[in-house]
Design a protein around this motif. Structure first.
Motif, PDB file in Angstrom:
ATOM      1  N   ILE A   1      -6.920   9.248   0.931  1.00  0.00           N
ATOM      2  CA  ILE A   1      -7.325   8.059   0.182  1.00  0.00           C
ATOM      3  C   ILE A   1      -6.432   7.888  -1.046  1.00  0.00           C
ATOM      4  N   ALA A   2      -6.202   8.982  -1.763  1.00  0.00           N
ATOM      5  CA  ALA A   2      -5.374   8.930  -2.973  1.00  0.00           C
ATOM      6  C   ALA A   2      -3.948   8.496  -2.672  1.00  0.00           C
ATOM      7  N   LYS A   3      -3.445   8.839  -1.485  1.00  0.00           N
ATOM      8  CA  LYS A   3      -2.075   8.461  -1.103  1.00  0.00           C
ATOM      9  C   LYS A   3      -1.987   7.002  -0.674  1.00  0.00           C
ATOM     10  N   LYS A   4      -2.920   6.575   0.163  1.00  0.00           N
ATOM     11  CA  LYS A   4      -2.780   5.275   0.830  1.00  0.00           C
ATOM     12  C   LYS A   4      -3.366   4.099   0.054  1.00  0.00           C
ATOM     13  N   LEU A   5      -4.487   4.318  -0.597  1.00  0.00           N
ATOM     14  CA  LEU A   5      -5.199   3.193  -1.199  1.00  0.00           C
ATOM     15  C   LEU A   5      -4.373   2.415  -2.232  1.00  0.00           C
TER      16      LEU A   5
ATOM     17  N   VAL B   1     -10.604  -6.691  15.701  1.00  0.00           N
ATOM     18  CA  VAL B   1     -10.078  -7.136  14.413  1.00  0.00           C
ATOM     19  C   VAL B   1      -8.572  -6.844  14.373  1.00  0.00           C
ATOM     20  N   PRO B   2      -7.730  -7.837  14.145  1.00  0.00           N
ATOM     21  CA  PRO B   2      -6.292  -7.582  14.009  1.00  0.00           C
ATOM     22  C   PRO B   2      -6.032  -6.561  12.913  1.00  0.00           C
ATOM     23  N   GLU B   3      -5.169  -5.591  13.179  1.00  0.00           N
ATOM     24  CA  GLU B   3      -4.984  -4.496  12.233  1.00  0.00           C
ATOM     25  C   GLU B   3      -3.528  -4.050  12.131  1.00  0.00           C
ATOM     26  N   VAL B   4      -3.242  -3.375  11.028  1.00  0.00           N
ATOM     27  CA  VAL B   4      -1.989  -2.645  10.873  1.00  0.00           C
ATOM     28  C   VAL B   4      -2.381  -1.207  10.553  1.00  0.00           C
ATOM     29  N   VAL B   5      -1.711  -0.266  11.220  1.00  0.00           N
ATOM     30  CA  VAL B   5      -2.033   1.155  11.072  1.00  0.00           C
ATOM     31  C   VAL B   5      -1.152   1.767   9.986  1.00  0.00           C
ATOM     32  N   CYS B   6      -1.771   2.543   9.100  1.00  0.00           N
ATOM     33  CA  CYS B   6      -1.070   3.095   7.940  1.00  0.00           C
ATOM     34  C   CYS B   6      -1.113   4.623   7.952  1.00  0.00           C
ATOM     35  N   TYR B   7       0.036   5.225   7.676  1.00  0.00           N
ATOM     36  CA  TYR B   7       0.074   6.672   7.478  1.00  0.00           C
ATOM     37  C   TYR B   7       0.985   6.973   6.297  1.00  0.00           C
ATOM     38  N   LEU B   8       0.462   7.765   5.352  1.00  0.00           N
ATOM     39  CA  LEU B   8       1.264   8.199   4.213  1.00  0.00           C
ATOM     40  C   LEU B   8       0.733   9.553   3.766  1.00  0.00           C
ATOM     41  N   GLY B   9       1.522  10.594   4.004  1.00  0.00           N
ATOM     42  CA  GLY B   9       1.127  11.940   3.615  1.00  0.00           C
ATOM     43  C   GLY B   9       2.123  12.530   2.650  1.00  0.00           C
ATOM     44  N   SER B  10       1.974  13.814   2.361  1.00  0.00           N
ATOM     45  CA  SER B  10       2.955  14.472   1.502  1.00  0.00           C
ATOM     46  C   SER B  10       4.283  14.542   2.259  1.00  0.00           C
TER      47      SER B  10
END
Length: 370
Positions: A198-202, A273-282
């Motif tokens: 949450i802290a990375k992506k939001l 629901v139309p969506e975009v997939v998000c990934y952001l990690g260390s």
């Protein structure tokens, strides 16, 4: 019968709770104990640990919390020994569950694995360990059955339990009014259930608000995360709505969704629901994972369909500019939206009909009675 169930994430809690509900219909004397969340507890499970205290995301975070993880493993083994269940049911959460499974087999406990670890995505060698340690594998994705059969598994494909959940869902008619959203078009934000993700992506998700001022950006709050947590990790979160335990209601009213990789991508698709997939990690977690993962996509939607249905913005591609451009297509390109929703309908057909939780319960009951 005494069932010990271990689920370490929100999605595992959901599927385990539905499995418990169906098992109680077959076994009227069933008692449940284990690791999970509020939904399992609502079905009568005595919780040893809540999943909010277990979730560590990525290689870097796992290494930093190794002492806590090993302490939890020891606690789990001790609790199982003291309680002496008839069957241990592992639900996803492979890093923890596979360690317990190895010990459980050596200790003489019977076990079933429901919601397979994604060993087909990376570390196929783990399939041999699973075959050694698990008495029954119950899978929910159509391609998993053939994968495990290669290793001589006793495997049953029951279909995906999310079809049951979505089929049973009924929209709360007061949702919009209760959350101050009447008359506003909505963008749903699903940044995950773990603090680290949450802290990375939001913050990146929220950064696109300035390009879409006419929309209400609404966060699906994770269990155990209060509103102050969301406000502290993103300075511009003030004024953004946060809803709890109403993710399906939020999605059913949303024009589009920004969704973290995981089960939520499939839930969003099943609700069309139309969506975009998000990934952001260390950076470390991403660089290691990139070299190990053997599948072409990170979202279940694309993996099941075998092609790119929803856009995946992974790590360095998850920028405000890219997210804004994709969101604009989801909202304003009618052909793009229509094609995505048409593929969602094909996805539902591929996953089979409702009844997965009941079929899984029957497989578990068969283990104990035949």
């Amino acid at each position: 019968m005494k069932y010990y169930i271990i689920a370490g994430e929100a999605s595992g809690d959901l599927h385990a709770s539905n499995l418990i509900k169906e098992l109680k219909k077959l076994d009227t004397s069933a008692v449940f104990r284990g690791w999970g969340g509020d939904l399992m507890q609502a079905q009568g499970t005595v919780l040893v640990k809540h999943f909010r205290d277990l979730a560590f995301m990525g290689f870097k975070e796992v290494i930093a919390n190794l002492r806590t993880i090993f302490k939890n493993i020891s606690l789990c083994k001790e609790d199982i020994t003291n309680w002496q269940p008839d069957l241990i049911i592992f639900v996803d959460y492979p890093g923890f569950n596979m360690r317990i499974a190895e010990w459980a087999k050596k200790s003489g406990y019977r076990s079933a694995y429901y919601i397979s670890p994604q060993v087909w995505a990376w570390k196929e060698g783990r399939a041999k360990k699973l075959k050694r340690d698990i008495d029954k594998m119950i899978v929910i994705l159509p391609f998993e059955q053939d994968f495990y059969k290669k290793y001589g598994f006793k495997v049953s494909y029951v279909g995906h339990p999310l079809l049951d959940v979505v089929s049973d869902f009924r929209t709360d008619p007061n949702f919009l009014k209760a959350n101050g959203l009447e008359g506003k078009p909505i963008i749903a934000l699903l940044p995950g259930s773990r603090k680290q993700e949450i802290a990375k992506k939001l913050p990146v998700m929220l950064s696109v608000r300035v390009q879409f001022p006419e929309y209400a950006f609404v966060i699906a709050g994770a269990p155990g995360m209060d509103a102050e947590f969301y406000k502290t990790i993103a300075a511009d979160a003030q004024g953004v709505n946060i809803v709890y335990n109403k993710t399906y209601d939020l999605l059913s009213h949303a024009d589009a969704a920004l969704v973290t990789s995981g089960t939520a991508t499939l839930e969003t698709a099943l609700l069309e629901v139309p969506e975009v997939v998000c990934y952001l990690g260390s950076k470390m977690s991403y660089e290691i994972g990139k070299r190990l993962v053997k599948v072409p996509f990170i979202s279940l939607v694309n993996l099941i369909m075998g092609k790119m249905i929803v856009k995946e913005l992974i790590q360095y591609e998850m920028t405000s500019a890219n997210l804004s451009a994709e969101l604009d297509k989801l909202l304003n390109d009618n052909a793009y939206r229509t094609n995505m929703i048409a593929n969602y309908k094909l996805l539902k057909e591929k996953l089979g009909g409702v009844g997965a939780s009941a079929r899984a319960a029957k497989e578990v009951w068969k283990m104990l009675t035949q």
